[in-house]
Motif scaffolding. Sequence first.
Motif, PDB file in Angstrom:
ATOM      1  N   ARG A  46       0.838  -1.191   0.000  1.00  0.00           N
ATOM      2  CA  ARG A  46       0.000   0.000   0.000  1.00  0.00           C
ATOM      3  C   ARG A  46       0.875   1.243   0.000  1.00  0.00           C
ATOM      4  O   ARG A  46       2.086   1.180   0.206  1.00  0.00           O
ATOM      5  CB  ARG A  46      -0.908   0.034   1.221  1.00  0.00           C
ATOM      6  CG  ARG A  46      -0.206  -0.151   2.554  1.00  0.00           C
ATOM      7  CD  ARG A  46      -1.010   0.378   3.727  1.00  0.00           C
ATOM      8  NE  ARG A  46      -1.128   1.825   3.689  1.00  0.00           N
ATOM      9  CZ  ARG A  46      -1.575   2.547   4.715  1.00  0.00           C
ATOM     10  NH1 ARG A  46      -1.952   1.963   5.841  1.00  0.00           N
ATOM     11  NH2 ARG A  46      -1.657   3.862   4.618  1.00  0.00           N
ATOM     12  N   GLN A  47       0.236   2.384  -0.253  1.00  0.00           N
ATOM     13  CA  GLN A  47       0.889   3.691  -0.197  1.00  0.00           C
ATOM     14  C   GLN A  47       0.638   4.298   1.180  1.00  0.00           C
ATOM     15  O   GLN A  47      -0.459   4.178   1.736  1.00  0.00           O
ATOM     16  CB  GLN A  47       0.309   4.585  -1.287  1.00  0.00           C
ATOM     17  CG  GLN A  47       0.795   6.028  -1.259  1.00  0.00           C
ATOM     18  CD  GLN A  47       0.087   6.885  -2.292  1.00  0.00           C
ATOM     19  OE1 GLN A  47      -0.399   6.382  -3.302  1.00  0.00           O
ATOM     20  NE2 GLN A  47       0.020   8.183  -2.033  1.00  0.00           N
ATOM     21  N   PHE A  48       1.651   4.963   1.734  1.00  0.00           N
ATOM     22  CA  PHE A  48       1.517   5.542   3.067  1.00  0.00           C
ATOM     23  C   PHE A  48       1.428   7.061   3.068  1.00  0.00           C
ATOM     24  O   PHE A  48       0.720   7.637   3.882  1.00  0.00           O
ATOM     25  CB  PHE A  48       2.698   5.097   3.946  1.00  0.00           C
ATOM     26  CG  PHE A  48       2.720   3.630   4.218  1.00  0.00           C
ATOM     27  CD1 PHE A  48       1.915   3.085   5.212  1.00  0.00           C
ATOM     28  CD2 PHE A  48       3.508   2.779   3.466  1.00  0.00           C
ATOM     29  CE1 PHE A  48       1.913   1.720   5.461  1.00  0.00           C
ATOM     30  CE2 PHE A  48       3.516   1.421   3.707  1.00  0.00           C
ATOM     31  CZ  PHE A  48       2.717   0.883   4.710  1.00  0.00           C
ATOM     32  N   ILE A  49       2.145   7.732   2.173  1.00  0.00           N
ATOM     33  CA  ILE A  49       2.152   9.192   2.138  1.00  0.00           C
ATOM     34  C   ILE A  49       1.137   9.668   1.110  1.00  0.00           C
ATOM     35  O   ILE A  49       1.254   9.350  -0.079  1.00  0.00           O
ATOM     36  CB  ILE A  49       3.542   9.743   1.775  1.00  0.00           C
ATOM     37  CG1 ILE A  49       4.618   9.129   2.668  1.00  0.00           C
ATOM     38  CG2 ILE A  49       3.548  11.259   1.872  1.00  0.00           C
ATOM     39  CD1 ILE A  49       4.529   9.511   4.123  1.00  0.00           C
ATOM     40  N   ASP A  50       0.139  10.407   1.554  1.00  0.00           N
ATOM     41  CA  ASP A  50      -0.908  10.882   0.656  1.00  0.00           C
ATOM     42  C   ASP A  50      -0.469  12.147  -0.083  1.00  0.00           C
ATOM     43  O   ASP A  50       0.387  12.904   0.384  1.00  0.00           O
ATOM     44  CB  ASP A  50      -2.188  11.189   1.447  1.00  0.00           C
ATOM     45  CG  ASP A  50      -2.812   9.945   2.049  1.00  0.00           C
ATOM     46  OD1 ASP A  50      -2.671   8.870   1.446  1.00  0.00           O
ATOM     47  OD2 ASP A  50      -3.432  10.052   3.131  1.00  0.00           O
ATOM     48  N   GLY A  51      -1.080  12.361  -1.244  1.00  0.00           N
ATOM     49  CA  GLY A  51      -0.913  13.621  -1.946  1.00  0.00           C
ATOM     50  C   GLY A  51       0.147  13.644  -3.033  1.00  0.00           C
ATOM     51  O   GLY A  51       0.331  14.677  -3.690  1.00  0.00           O
ATOM     52  N   TYR A  52       0.859  12.531  -3.243  1.00  0.00           N
ATOM     53  CA  TYR A  52       1.930  12.509  -4.235  1.00  0.00           C
ATOM     54  C   TYR A  52       1.734  11.434  -5.302  1.00  0.00           C
ATOM     55  O   TYR A  52       2.511  11.368  -6.243  1.00  0.00           O
ATOM     56  CB  TYR A  52       3.279  12.299  -3.551  1.00  0.00           C
ATOM     57  CG  TYR A  52       3.654  13.425  -2.627  1.00  0.00           C
ATOM     58  CD1 TYR A  52       4.409  14.502  -3.073  1.00  0.00           C
ATOM     59  CD2 TYR A  52       3.221  13.431  -1.305  1.00  0.00           C
ATOM     60  CE1 TYR A  52       4.747  15.547  -2.227  1.00  0.00           C
ATOM     61  CE2 TYR A  52       3.544  14.475  -0.452  1.00  0.00           C
ATOM     62  CZ  TYR A  52       4.302  15.528  -0.914  1.00  0.00           C
ATOM     63  OH  TYR A  52       4.616  16.563  -0.071  1.00  0.00           O
ATOM     64  N   GLY A  53       0.756  10.598  -5.131  1.00  0.00           N
ATOM     65  CA  GLY A  53       0.523   9.514  -6.078  1.00  0.00           C
ATOM     66  C   GLY A  53       1.200   8.218  -5.697  1.00  0.00           C
ATOM     67  O   GLY A  53       0.710   7.135  -5.988  1.00  0.00           O
ATOM     68  N   SER A  54       2.360   8.314  -5.031  1.00  0.00           N
ATOM     69  CA  SER A  54       3.070   7.138  -4.547  1.00  0.00           C
ATOM     70  C   SER A  54       4.117   7.588  -3.545  1.00  0.00           C
ATOM     71  O   SER A  54       4.513   8.760  -3.503  1.00  0.00           O
ATOM     72  CB  SER A  54       3.745   6.383  -5.702  1.00  0.00           C
ATOM     73  OG  SER A  54       4.871   7.106  -6.183  1.00  0.00           O
ATOM     74  N   ASP A  55       4.583   6.657  -2.725  1.00  0.00           N
ATOM     75  CA  ASP A  55       5.650   6.974  -1.777  1.00  0.00           C
ATOM     76  C   ASP A  55       6.958   7.274  -2.505  1.00  0.00           C
ATOM     77  O   ASP A  55       7.774   8.077  -2.037  1.00  0.00           O
ATOM     78  CB  ASP A  55       5.845   5.825  -0.791  1.00  0.00           C
ATOM     79  CG  ASP A  55       4.656   5.634   0.132  1.00  0.00           C
ATOM     80  OD1 ASP A  55       3.844   6.570   0.270  1.00  0.00           O
ATOM     81  OD2 ASP A  55       4.527   4.536   0.723  1.00  0.00           O
ATOM     82  N   TRP A  58       6.834  10.767  -3.508  1.00  0.00           N
ATOM     83  CA  TRP A  58       7.029  11.614  -2.326  1.00  0.00           C
ATOM     84  C   TRP A  58       8.503  11.770  -1.972  1.00  0.00           C
ATOM     85  O   TRP A  58       8.977  12.893  -1.756  1.00  0.00           O
ATOM     86  CB  TRP A  58       6.280  11.024  -1.123  1.00  0.00           C
ATOM     87  CG  TRP A  58       6.718  11.655   0.161  1.00  0.00           C
ATOM     88  CD1 TRP A  58       6.390  12.903   0.621  1.00  0.00           C
ATOM     89  CD2 TRP A  58       7.613  11.101   1.140  1.00  0.00           C
ATOM     90  NE1 TRP A  58       7.025  13.159   1.822  1.00  0.00           N
ATOM     91  CE2 TRP A  58       7.773  12.073   2.157  1.00  0.00           C
ATOM     92  CE3 TRP A  58       8.277   9.879   1.249  1.00  0.00           C
ATOM     93  CZ2 TRP A  58       8.582  11.845   3.272  1.00  0.00           C
ATOM     94  CZ3 TRP A  58       9.081   9.652   2.361  1.00  0.00           C
ATOM     95  CH2 TRP A  58       9.228  10.626   3.350  1.00  0.00           C
ATOM     96  N   ILE A  95       4.240   8.248  10.021  1.00  0.00           N
ATOM     97  CA  ILE A  95       2.980   7.937   9.344  1.00  0.00           C
ATOM     98  C   ILE A  95       2.814   6.435   9.132  1.00  0.00           C
ATOM     99  O   ILE A  95       1.743   5.871   9.381  1.00  0.00           O
ATOM    100  CB  ILE A  95       2.920   8.667   7.995  1.00  0.00           C
ATOM    101  CG1 ILE A  95       2.907  10.181   8.210  1.00  0.00           C
ATOM    102  CG2 ILE A  95       1.706   8.226   7.174  1.00  0.00           C
ATOM    103  CD1 ILE A  95       3.063  10.990   6.945  1.00  0.00           C
TER     104      ILE A  95
END
Length: 303
Positions: A46-55, A58, A95
Amino acid sequence: MPQPCRLTVLDTITDAGKPGRPNEDRFGHNADAAFVLDGATGLGDRQFIDGYGSDAAWIAEFGTERLTQRLDAHADPRDILRAISAEARDTFLAIAGDQPRYAWPLCSLTALRTTPTGFQYFGLGDSCLYLLHDGGTSDFVIPIPGAYEWEQHRAAEHIARLGGIGATGSANSDPQTLEDLRRGRALQNTPDGFTWTFGIVPEAADHLVMVDVPVSGGGATALLCSDGLADLVALYKAYDAGSLVRAAMDKGLAALVAELRHFERELDPDGLQYPRFKQSDDTTAILLRLSVEANSPLRDFRF
């Protein structure tokens, strides 16, 4: 006192490998430096950092923003990268919590900067530098010699087993290949592995590859790029180091990316002739002019 050396940005490009997927590459530059960061496709669940499309996107953005602010002609890049990685580690772990190492975000880094005594290259991972001197000779610098050949070998094994890249356009959809990739990723940035990259492991800065870049005859033209554009040389054999830089100067980076996409999407979409893990990779590059003042003793500096 003015610097005897100067970097001038001639052209830039960044292009996502697949429509609808985040571009996990970034580039940046300031008065003293230029750099490309290539986020490694995530292998976690899964992805953990939101708002960038992917970790991966980010960590590339995180590093680019801070390098743009902090990198100059005098600071030690190792100190800067160590501090940025520590910040990224704290941000990610706050996070994501405890995650397997294969899920940690990371990226390759390729960079050039001016210093009081000349030009300096530094990098981690498999992004690279192509250099064309005004006298016609060329150079190629990569932090991991043989990285492209090794990846092609591994991709060829995947292609042979499955008969192609696959309908998704990425080898990660195959469970066995994903397991193999995770095993290798978990060893990155550890004493048991061979690959050091930029991410959330501050100790990777101790393994930063740093090389003085001599410029003779007054100047050179440099191309910093992610492994996507480097495939034109390493995989498709359309150019060598010097002719790639010359083509970037003559045709522009957008034309080179169009040529790359033609190989990937039209000539060999399933990787049967040119083995690779993805049909199309994110591609980013900066074309630079390296110039030395006419009265500077650095004009005659050589390897």
